[in-house]
Design a protein around this motif. Structure first.
Motif, short mmCIF file in Angstrom:
data_model
loop_
_atom_site.label_atom_id
_atom_site.label_comp_id
_atom_site.label_asym_id
_atom_site.label_seq_id
_atom_site.Cartn_x
_atom_site.Cartn_y
_atom_site.Cartn_z
N VAL A 80 2.99 1.90 -0.86
CA VAL A 80 2.47 3.12 -1.49
C VAL A 80 3.59 3.88 -2.19
O VAL A 80 3.43 4.35 -3.33
CB VAL A 80 1.77 4.02 -0.44
CG1 VAL A 80 1.38 5.36 -1.05
CG2 VAL A 80 0.53 3.32 0.13
N SER A 81 4.73 3.99 -1.53
CA SER A 81 5.87 4.72 -2.10
C SER A 81 6.36 4.06 -3.38
O SER A 81 6.64 4.74 -4.38
CB SER A 81 7.02 4.80 -1.09
OG SER A 81 6.65 5.56 0.04
N LEU A 82 6.45 2.74 -3.38
CA LEU A 82 6.91 2.02 -4.57
C LEU A 82 5.91 2.15 -5.72
O LEU A 82 6.32 2.24 -6.88
CB LEU A 82 7.15 0.55 -4.24
CG LEU A 82 8.38 0.28 -3.34
CD1 LEU A 82 8.41 -1.19 -2.91
CD2 LEU A 82 9.67 0.64 -4.07
N CYS A 83 4.62 2.17 -5.41
CA CYS A 83 3.61 2.39 -6.45
C CYS A 83 3.79 3.78 -7.06
O CYS A 83 3.75 3.95 -8.28
CB CYS A 83 2.20 2.26 -5.87
SG CYS A 83 1.68 0.56 -5.53
N ASP A 84 3.99 4.78 -6.21
CA ASP A 84 4.18 6.15 -6.68
C ASP A 84 5.43 6.29 -7.53
O ASP A 84 5.47 7.08 -8.48
CB ASP A 84 4.27 7.12 -5.49
CG ASP A 84 2.93 7.32 -4.79
OD1 ASP A 84 1.90 6.98 -5.40
OD2 ASP A 84 2.92 7.80 -3.64
#
Length: 264
Positions: free
Chosen positions: A229-233
């Motif tokens: 999720v963090s990498l997508c953000d």
């Protein structure tokens, strides 16, 4: 009545077109499309993503190319390439500012989604993944009727509404006589970093029950993953394939088993 399928640009050769869809929003459909893309790309396939969610495009942001712009070579629109070589076409790559609202009526939105296939020079691809808008409205209908889609992957979540959501998507694909490769249950569980146990935050999903009832397969159950999720953000989703290579490789194998895979 048989509707004539649209043809791609001359010089474009796509082995398999897969639509990733869901009966509702908020299930992480774009995230799963991105995960499919990087997982297959890591396996050596040439992959493209057509962001058909015209009013809510998110693929460029996920891949960190939201400040790039697609241009025409005079004959066709050229997709933007990500750092790992995934080709992307999205409305956010055409508008002046990525946060400009798309205040269009249905026919214009559907027509634009179709042109992302007909007017784009995709070149040679093993897979073109179409990130569909949520629901079963104008754009999904136009894409399924007008484009040579080989099959669909349905994304769901474990909530109680899953039965209705999945049934809508599966029934639409059946109505369009398009193959259903299977269902991916996203946010299925969470693995505690301290005790390493699975926790079903939304309760145990009913996807398997629905899949059996509808006569389709479950491709995978994917966890809630803070790193992903963090990498997508951050627009760095391609790094996930390096950090979690094993998980991506396993997911790619499951996709391969369902949709088939022949490298160009």
């Amino acid at each position: 009545m048989t509707i004539q399928k649209e043809k791609a640009q001359e010089g474009t050769h796509i082995k398999k077109i897969i639509a990733i869809m869901s009966g509702k929003g908020g299930v992480g459909k774009s995230s799963i499309t991105s995960l499919m893309a990087i997982s297959l790309q890591n396996k050596g396939y040439k992959v493209g993503i057509m962001d058909a969610d015209i009013t809510g495009p998110s693929i460029p942001k996920i891949f960190g190319i939201n400040n790039e712009r697609a241009f025409s070579n005079g004959q066709a629109i050229l997709p933007v390439e990500t750092s790992s070589g995934i080709e992307v076409m999205s409305l956010n790559l055409l508008v002046k500012e990525e946060d400009d609202p798309v205040v269009w009526r249905g026919p214009m939105i559907s027509g634009t989604a179709k042109r992302f296939f007909t007017d784009v020079e995709w070149g040679e691809l093993d897979f073109l993944l179409i990130d569909m808008p949520p629901g079963t409205g104008d754009v999904p209908l136009t894409i399924m009727q007008s484009l040579p889609v080989d099959g669909v992957v349905v994304v769901s979540s474990p909530q109680d509404l899953v039965k209705l959501i999945v049934k809508k998507s599966v029934n639409m694909a059946k109505m369009m006589d398009i193959a259903i490769y299977g269902i991916v249950e996203n946010m299925s569980y969470f693995i505690c970093p301290n005790c390493n146990e699975k926790h079903y935050i939304f309760g145990k999903g009913k996807v398997q029950e629905v899949a059996e009832e509808m006569g389709v397969d479950v491709i995978d159950y994917l966890p809630i993953d803070h790193e992903f999720v963090s990498l997508c953000d951050e627009g760095k989703v391609e790094l996930y394939g390096k950090i979690e290579f094993g998980r991506c490789e396993e997911f790619a194998k499951k996709i391969e088993e369902k949709v088939g895979g022949n490298k160009l």
